[in-house]
Design a protein around this motif. Structure first.
Motif, PDB file in Angstrom:
ATOM      1  N   UNK A  71       0.820  -1.210   0.000  1.00  0.00           N
ATOM      2  CA  UNK A  71       0.000   0.000   0.000  1.00  0.00           C
ATOM      3  C   UNK A  71       0.855   1.262   0.000  1.00  0.00           C
ATOM      4  N   UNK A  72       2.033   1.195   0.619  1.00  0.00           N
ATOM      5  CA  UNK A  72       2.897   2.370   0.712  1.00  0.00           C
ATOM      6  C   UNK A  72       4.019   2.366  -0.317  1.00  0.00           C
ATOM      7  N   UNK A  73       4.034   1.370  -1.179  1.00  0.00           N
ATOM      8  CA  UNK A  73       5.100   1.291  -2.179  1.00  0.00           C
ATOM      9  C   UNK A  73       5.054   2.490  -3.115  1.00  0.00           C
ATOM     10  N   UNK A  74       6.224   3.044  -3.390  1.00  0.00           N
ATOM     11  CA  UNK A  74       6.349   4.185  -4.293  1.00  0.00           C
ATOM     12  C   UNK A  74       7.772   4.182  -4.850  1.00  0.00           C
ATOM     13  N   UNK A  75       7.983   3.522  -5.988  1.00  0.00           N
ATOM     14  CA  UNK A  75       9.339   3.422  -6.549  1.00  0.00           C
ATOM     15  C   UNK A  75      10.006   4.771  -6.750  1.00  0.00           C
ATOM     16  N   UNK A  76       9.217   5.796  -7.065  1.00  0.00           N
ATOM     17  CA  UNK A  76       9.786   7.124  -7.261  1.00  0.00           C
ATOM     18  C   UNK A  76      10.417   7.691  -6.004  1.00  0.00           C
ATOM     19  N   UNK A  77       9.952   7.209  -4.842  1.00  0.00           N
ATOM     20  CA  UNK A  77      10.496   7.648  -3.560  1.00  0.00           C
ATOM     21  C   UNK A  77      11.373   6.569  -2.925  1.00  0.00           C
ATOM     22  N   UNK A  78      11.794   5.611  -3.749  1.00  0.00           N
ATOM     23  CA  UNK A  78      12.675   4.531  -3.298  1.00  0.00           C
ATOM     24  C   UNK A  78      12.023   3.683  -2.206  1.00  0.00           C
ATOM     25  N   UNK A  79      10.730   3.432  -2.353  1.00  0.00           N
ATOM     26  CA  UNK A  79       9.998   2.566  -1.430  1.00  0.00           C
ATOM     27  C   UNK A  79       9.382   1.439  -2.261  1.00  0.00           C
ATOM     28  N   UNK A  80       9.890   0.225  -2.091  1.00  0.00           N
ATOM     29  CA  UNK A  80       9.416  -0.882  -2.914  1.00  0.00           C
ATOM     30  C   UNK A  80       8.617  -1.871  -2.066  1.00  0.00           C
ATOM     31  N   UNK A  81       7.674  -2.529  -2.708  1.00  0.00           N
ATOM     32  CA  UNK A  81       6.783  -3.457  -2.014  1.00  0.00           C
ATOM     33  C   UNK A  81       7.503  -4.749  -1.645  1.00  0.00           C
ATOM     34  N   UNK A  82       7.133  -5.280  -0.494  1.00  0.00           N
ATOM     35  CA  UNK A  82       7.656  -6.586  -0.090  1.00  0.00           C
ATOM     36  C   UNK A  82       7.165  -7.696  -1.015  1.00  0.00           C
ATOM     37  N   UNK A  83       6.110  -7.407  -1.814  1.00  0.00           N
ATOM     38  CA  UNK A  83       5.563  -8.402  -2.732  1.00  0.00           C
ATOM     39  C   UNK A  83       6.138  -8.275  -4.142  1.00  0.00           C
ATOM     40  N   UNK A  84       6.970  -7.256  -4.368  1.00  0.00           N
ATOM     41  CA  UNK A  84       7.600  -7.095  -5.677  1.00  0.00           C
ATOM     42  C   UNK A  84       8.701  -8.143  -5.842  1.00  0.00           C
ATOM     43  N   UNK A  85       9.128  -8.416  -7.071  1.00  0.00           N
ATOM     44  CA  UNK A  85      10.202  -9.407  -7.268  1.00  0.00           C
ATOM     45  C   UNK A  85      11.466  -9.088  -6.476  1.00  0.00           C
ATOM     46  N   UNK A  86      11.876  -7.814  -6.467  1.00  0.00           N
ATOM     47  CA  UNK A  86      13.078  -7.431  -5.718  1.00  0.00           C
ATOM     48  C   UNK A  86      12.844  -7.585  -4.220  1.00  0.00           C
ATOM     49  N   UNK A  87      11.685  -7.116  -3.752  1.00  0.00           N
ATOM     50  CA  UNK A  87      11.375  -7.219  -2.330  1.00  0.00           C
ATOM     51  C   UNK A  87      11.344  -8.659  -1.853  1.00  0.00           C
ATOM     52  N   UNK A  88      10.704  -9.519  -2.615  1.00  0.00           N
ATOM     53  CA  UNK A  88      10.627 -10.931  -2.242  1.00  0.00           C
ATOM     54  C   UNK A  88      12.005 -11.575  -2.204  1.00  0.00           C
ATOM     55  N   UNK A  89      12.843 -11.226  -3.176  1.00  0.00           N
ATOM     56  CA  UNK A  89      14.177 -11.830  -3.242  1.00  0.00           C
ATOM     57  C   UNK A  89      15.064 -11.386  -2.082  1.00  0.00           C
ATOM     58  N   UNK A  90      14.897 -10.138  -1.637  1.00  0.00           N
ATOM     59  CA  UNK A  90      15.778  -9.595  -0.603  1.00  0.00           C
ATOM     60  C   UNK A  90      15.377  -9.973   0.817  1.00  0.00           C
ATOM     61  N   UNK A  91      14.096 -10.240   1.052  1.00  0.00           N
ATOM     62  CA  UNK A  91      13.661 -10.558   2.411  1.00  0.00           C
ATOM     63  C   UNK A  91      14.422 -11.775   2.945  1.00  0.00           C
ATOM     64  N   UNK A  92      15.033 -11.593   4.105  1.00  0.00           N
ATOM     65  CA  UNK A  92      15.803 -12.671   4.718  1.00  0.00           C
ATOM     66  C   UNK A  92      17.270 -12.687   4.334  1.00  0.00           C
ATOM     67  N   UNK A  93      17.655 -11.864   3.352  1.00  0.00           N
ATOM     68  CA  UNK A  93      19.057 -11.828   2.924  1.00  0.00           C
ATOM     69  C   UNK A  93      19.913 -11.109   3.962  1.00  0.00           C
ATOM     70  N   UNK A  94      21.201 -11.465   4.016  1.00  0.00           N
ATOM     71  CA  UNK A  94      22.144 -10.850   4.942  1.00  0.00           C
ATOM     72  C   UNK A  94      23.175 -10.021   4.177  1.00  0.00           C
ATOM     73  N   UNK A  95      23.955  -9.263   4.933  1.00  0.00           N
ATOM     74  CA  UNK A  95      25.029  -8.469   4.335  1.00  0.00           C
ATOM     75  C   UNK A  95      25.960  -9.378   3.532  1.00  0.00           C
ATOM     76  N   UNK A  96      26.242  -8.979   2.294  1.00  0.00           N
ATOM     77  CA  UNK A  96      27.136  -9.745   1.437  1.00  0.00           C
ATOM     78  C   UNK A  96      26.448 -10.798   0.594  1.00  0.00           C
ATOM     79  N   UNK A  97      25.186 -11.109   0.911  1.00  0.00           N
ATOM     80  CA  UNK A  97      24.464 -12.117   0.122  1.00  0.00           C
ATOM     81  C   UNK A  97      24.206 -11.619  -1.300  1.00  0.00           C
ATOM     82  N   UNK A  98      24.192 -12.554  -2.226  1.00  0.00           N
ATOM     83  CA  UNK A  98      23.789 -12.270  -3.604  1.00  0.00           C
ATOM     84  C   UNK A  98      22.523 -13.073  -3.870  1.00  0.00           C
ATOM     85  N   UNK A  99      21.448 -12.370  -4.185  1.00  0.00           N
ATOM     86  CA  UNK A  99      20.164 -13.038  -4.417  1.00  0.00           C
ATOM     87  C   UNK A  99      19.785 -12.891  -5.884  1.00  0.00           C
ATOM     88  N   UNK A 100      18.938 -13.787  -6.335  1.00  0.00           N
ATOM     89  CA  UNK A 100      18.476 -13.741  -7.723  1.00  0.00           C
ATOM     90  C   UNK A 100      17.052 -13.208  -7.767  1.00  0.00           C
TER      91      UNK A 100
END
Length: 207
Positions: free
Chosen positions: A162-191
């Motif tokens: 609901x608050x996602x706004x790519x123009x303001x650098x706020x991306x949804x947790x349900x977007x492809x990038x958001x889903x891939x990054x959730x749970x990742x740690x520093x230095x991780x490379x996700x697809x």
């Protein structure tokens, strides 16, 4: 032109004014979503969408987003709804509602408002407030993440849709990038996988 045969004989009528026998109201439910259709004078007057209470879902909001949603809902219910009702009443007074553009426009606005009210009420019922995490070792909703993609460095915050706004650098947790990054740690490379492309994202910083 069409001709109608009645007790008083045959008479021509304009075919655009023949009103089909549409039920005044009906409700269709598909996958826990109810669509209430209301017709009057053969015209669609309202299509109200609602979600049944047994659908399990969560809407993630920041404290600011929760405050904004509550304020908008209060405005729509206490002010805007009454304004549109008054507009509809005035449009009715102009004459035949079957050929009244102002009346149709007012009904369209009423439908948008009522659907928005339903949506906001649904959001607030299912809301889970997220805080800005500090010192987290992995990416969660609310994290601001610095990443490297295709040799470029970018930074954004992961929020609820609901608050996602790519123009303001706020991306949804349900977007492809958001889903891939959730749970990742520093230095991780996700697809990150989308319907048309796949690419790698490296986590440079979590804050």
């Amino acid at each position: 032109m069409k001709t109608i045969i009645g007790n008083d004989g045959a008479r021509p009528v304009n075919s655009t004014k023949i009103l089909s026998p549409v039920p005044p109201a009906s409700t269709l439910t598909i996958d826990h979503v109810s669509i209430k259709i209301v017709c009057q004078y053969g015209k669609l007057q309202m299509a109200k969408i609602s979600r049944s209470s047994d659908t399990a879902h969560v809407t993630y909001l920041t404290p600011e987003g929760l405050k904004e949603a509550r304020a908008e809902l209060e405005f729509l219910k206490n002010e805007k709804r009454a304004q549109v009702a008054d507009r509809i009443q005035k449009a009715r007074e102009l004459g035949d509602v079957t050929e009244n553009a102002e009346y149709d426009a007012a009904l369209d606005e009423q439908t948008l408002i009522e659907n928005r009210i339903i949506y906001l009420e649904d959001v607030l019922r299912s809301a889970k407030v997220i805080s800005h995490p500090s010192g987290s070792d992995f990416v969660v909703i609310g994290s601001t993440v610095k990443v490297e993609m295709d040799g470029e460095v970018d930074e954004f915050t992961i929020v609820g849709k609901m608050e996602a706004n790519p123009g303001k650098k706020r991306i949804s947790n349900e977007s492809p990038v958001g889903q891939a990054l959730l749970g990742a740690k520093f230095g991780d490379v996700v697809e990150v996988s989308t319907p048309i492309v796949r690419y790698k994202v490296k986590v440079l910083q979590i804050k």
